[in-house]
Scaffold this motif. Structure first.
Motif, PDB file in Angstrom:
ATOM      1  N   ALA A   1       0.848  -1.192   0.000  1.00 60.74           N
ATOM      2  CA  ALA A   1       0.000   0.000   0.000  1.00 60.74           C
ATOM      3  C   ALA A   1       0.884   1.243   0.000  1.00 60.74           C
ATOM      4  N   GLY A   2       0.648   2.142  -0.956  1.00 64.76           N
ATOM      5  CA  GLY A   2       1.448   3.349  -1.088  1.00 64.76           C
ATOM      6  C   GLY A   2       2.673   3.192  -1.963  1.00 64.76           C
ATOM      7  N   THR A   3       2.937   1.982  -2.438  1.00 64.75           N
ATOM      8  CA  THR A   3       4.112   1.717  -3.270  1.00 64.75           C
ATOM      9  C   THR A   3       3.793   1.971  -4.735  1.00 64.75           C
ATOM     10  N   GLN A   4       4.740   2.541  -5.476  1.00 66.61           N
ATOM     11  CA  GLN A   4       4.545   2.740  -6.903  1.00 66.61           C
ATOM     12  C   GLN A   4       4.657   1.410  -7.633  1.00 66.61           C
ATOM     13  N   VAL A   5       3.863   1.285  -8.694  1.00 66.69           N
ATOM     14  CA  VAL A   5       3.842   0.036  -9.474  1.00 66.69           C
ATOM     15  C   VAL A   5       5.239  -0.330  -9.963  1.00 66.69           C
ATOM     16  N   GLY A   6       5.992   0.658 -10.411  1.00 69.33           N
ATOM     17  CA  GLY A   6       7.320   0.392 -10.960  1.00 69.33           C
ATOM     18  C   GLY A   6       8.342  -0.047  -9.933  1.00 69.33           C
ATOM     19  N   GLU A   7       8.024   0.129  -8.659  1.00 65.62           N
ATOM     20  CA  GLU A   7       8.960  -0.271  -7.598  1.00 65.62           C
ATOM     21  C   GLU A   7       8.738  -1.705  -7.129  1.00 65.62           C
ATOM     22  N   VAL A   8       7.676  -2.320  -7.589  1.00 67.83           N
ATOM     23  CA  VAL A   8       7.331  -3.667  -7.115  1.00 67.83           C
ATOM     24  C   VAL A   8       8.043  -4.720  -7.970  1.00 67.83           C
ATOM     25  N   GLN A   9       8.655  -5.671  -7.332  1.00 64.51           N
ATOM     26  CA  GLN A   9       9.264  -6.800  -8.041  1.00 64.51           C
ATOM     27  C   GLN A   9       8.210  -7.901  -8.166  1.00 64.51           C
ATOM     28  N   TRP A  10       7.437  -7.839  -9.240  1.00 65.97           N
ATOM     29  CA  TRP A  10       6.363  -8.810  -9.447  1.00 65.97           C
ATOM     30  C   TRP A  10       6.938 -10.184  -9.736  1.00 65.97           C
ATOM     31  N   PRO A  11       6.245 -11.237  -9.383  1.00 63.09           N
ATOM     32  CA  PRO A  11       6.719 -12.586  -9.727  1.00 63.09           C
ATOM     33  C   PRO A  11       6.853 -12.743 -11.240  1.00 63.09           C
ATOM     34  N   GLN A  12       7.711 -13.628 -11.628  1.00 64.00           N
ATOM     35  CA  GLN A  12       7.872 -13.938 -13.048  1.00 64.00           C
ATOM     36  C   GLN A  12       6.542 -14.448 -13.617  1.00 64.00           C
ATOM     37  N   ASP A  13       6.312 -14.165 -14.886  1.00 59.34           N
ATOM     38  CA  ASP A  13       5.116 -14.629 -15.608  1.00 59.34           C
ATOM     39  C   ASP A  13       3.827 -14.052 -15.026  1.00 59.34           C
ATOM     40  N   THR A  14       3.890 -12.818 -14.531  1.00 65.96           N
ATOM     41  CA  THR A  14       2.686 -12.119 -14.090  1.00 65.96           C
ATOM     42  C   THR A  14       2.693 -10.717 -14.687  1.00 65.96           C
ATOM     43  N   SER A  15       1.510 -10.184 -14.955  1.00 63.87           N
ATOM     44  CA  SER A  15       1.406  -8.840 -15.508  1.00 63.87           C
ATOM     45  C   SER A  15       0.179  -8.143 -14.922  1.00 63.87           C
ATOM     46  N   LEU A  16       0.396  -6.984 -14.323  1.00 62.16           N
ATOM     47  CA  LEU A  16      -0.702  -6.162 -13.817  1.00 62.16           C
ATOM     48  C   LEU A  16      -1.336  -5.445 -15.009  1.00 62.16           C
ATOM     49  N   VAL A  17      -2.604  -5.724 -15.278  1.00 65.18           N
ATOM     50  CA  VAL A  17      -3.233  -5.163 -16.476  1.00 65.18           C
ATOM     51  C   VAL A  17      -4.205  -4.030 -16.168  1.00 65.18           C
ATOM     52  N   THR A  18      -4.824  -4.029 -14.986  1.00 68.63           N
ATOM     53  CA  THR A  18      -5.824  -3.018 -14.672  1.00 68.63           C
ATOM     54  C   THR A  18      -5.879  -2.773 -13.165  1.00 68.63           C
ATOM     55  N   ILE A  19      -6.100  -1.521 -12.804  1.00 70.22           N
ATOM     56  CA  ILE A  19      -6.417  -1.160 -11.422  1.00 70.22           C
ATOM     57  C   ILE A  19      -7.813  -0.549 -11.415  1.00 70.22           C
ATOM     58  N   ILE A  20      -8.723  -1.134 -10.635  1.00 68.88           N
ATOM     59  CA  ILE A  20     -10.056  -0.568 -10.478  1.00 68.88           C
ATOM     60  C   ILE A  20     -10.094   0.129  -9.133  1.00 68.88           C
ATOM     61  N   ARG A  21     -10.286   1.452  -9.184  1.00 72.89           N
ATOM     62  CA  ARG A  21     -10.268   2.273  -7.966  1.00 72.89           C
ATOM     63  C   ARG A  21     -11.580   3.061  -7.908  1.00 72.89           C
ATOM     64  N   GLY A  22     -12.490   2.584  -7.053  1.00 67.43           N
ATOM     65  CA  GLY A  22     -13.804   3.225  -7.016  1.00 67.43           C
ATOM     66  C   GLY A  22     -14.512   3.034  -8.339  1.00 67.43           C
ATOM     67  N   ASN A  23     -14.909   4.143  -8.971  1.00 71.87           N
ATOM     68  CA  ASN A  23     -15.574   4.083 -10.274  1.00 71.87           C
ATOM     69  C   ASN A  23     -14.610   4.230 -11.431  1.00 71.87           C
ATOM     70  N   ARG A  24     -13.313   4.283 -11.133  1.00 71.23           N
ATOM     71  CA  ARG A  24     -12.316   4.500 -12.187  1.00 71.23           C
ATOM     72  C   ARG A  24     -11.639   3.195 -12.572  1.00 71.23           C
ATOM     73  N   VAL A  25     -11.332   3.078 -13.871  1.00 65.03           N
ATOM     74  CA  VAL A  25     -10.557   1.954 -14.385  1.00 65.03           C
ATOM     75  C   VAL A  25      -9.248   2.520 -14.895  1.00 65.03           C
TER      76      VAL A  25
END
Length: 225
Positions: free
Chosen positions: A161-185
């Motif tokens: 929480a509060g971390t920028q997407v680019g700072e996260v070391q995501w697991p291999q073979d995963t891709s963040l495609v969408t963030i749904i925040r309230g009524n926003r996509v």
């Protein structure tokens, strides 16, 4: 985009209506004369034919389709249509409806299926998604690459929480495609920060789902001096 739908029942007609509203070209195919209801979806093309027959699919010009959707109420028919669409006509994208969850294991690349949609599984996943925070929920299975569309709502205790997407070391073979925040996509950028309550949608290899859930859900304990 040209889309052929095998099965002109309530499911097939509903899909056709949505696709037509989005500006796509749609052909509905069904062998039952009672299913040919042109007045219900007048903008679509209609073909009275057996979608399991090569001659019917030739008439439907399946080789010109970008997507084929096998949407009948018979799993055997949907598998045959999927296999023919992929192997005989080289359709780039084949989506198949799974009616009986016991047959879901068959709907894979070997049968020409790119995406299998199981209504019971999808309904249960949506129920889980509505009540689960911090738990990974599998929404959709893709046959190619053994990947799934998964969702997780970021809990208060998450270390990210509060971390920028680019700072996260995501697991291999995963891709963040969408963030749904309230009524926003949101289409995530490297500078976007993750917030508590965000619904995060990933395409992830099944083998990485556990790592992804651990990464997002657990607050790391502060290291002791």
């Amino acid at each position: 985009m040209r889309v052929a739908i095998a099965g002109a029942g309530a499911v097939g007609r509903s899909i056709a209506g949505e696709l037509l509203e989005n500006g796509h070209e749609v052909l509905l195919v069904d062998k039952a004369p009672t299913a040919i209801s042109v007045e219900r979806v007048p903008q679509a093309e209609w073909l009275l034919a057996d979608a399991c027959e090569i001659t019917s699919l030739d008439e439907a010009a399946l080789q010109r389709c970008n997507v084929v959707i096998a949407a009948t109420g018979d799993d055997k028919v949907n598998l045959v249509v999927s296999l023919l669409a992929k192997t005989e006509y080289g359709v780039p994208r084949v989506v198949a409806r799974v009616n009986n969850p016991k047959n879901e294991w068959l709907f894979n690349e070997a049968w020409g299926v790119d995406v299998a949609v199981s209504t019971p599984r999808l309904m249960s996943a949506l129920v889980e998604e509505a009540v689960s925070v911090g738990d990974l929920v599998r929404l959709l299975r893709f046959s190619h690459g053994d990947a799934n569309l998964v969702e997780l709502t970021l809990p208060e205790e998450s270390a990210l929480a509060g971390t920028q997407v680019g700072e996260v070391q995501w697991p291999q073979d995963t891709s963040l495609v969408t963030i749904i925040r309230g009524n926003r996509v949101l289409t995530p950028s490297q500078e976007d920060s993750l917030e508590v309550g965000d619904e995060l949608l990933f395409v992830a290899a099944q083998a990485r789902e556990g790592q992804l859930e651990d990464l997002l859900s657990v607050r790391r304990e502060d290291s002791e001096d």
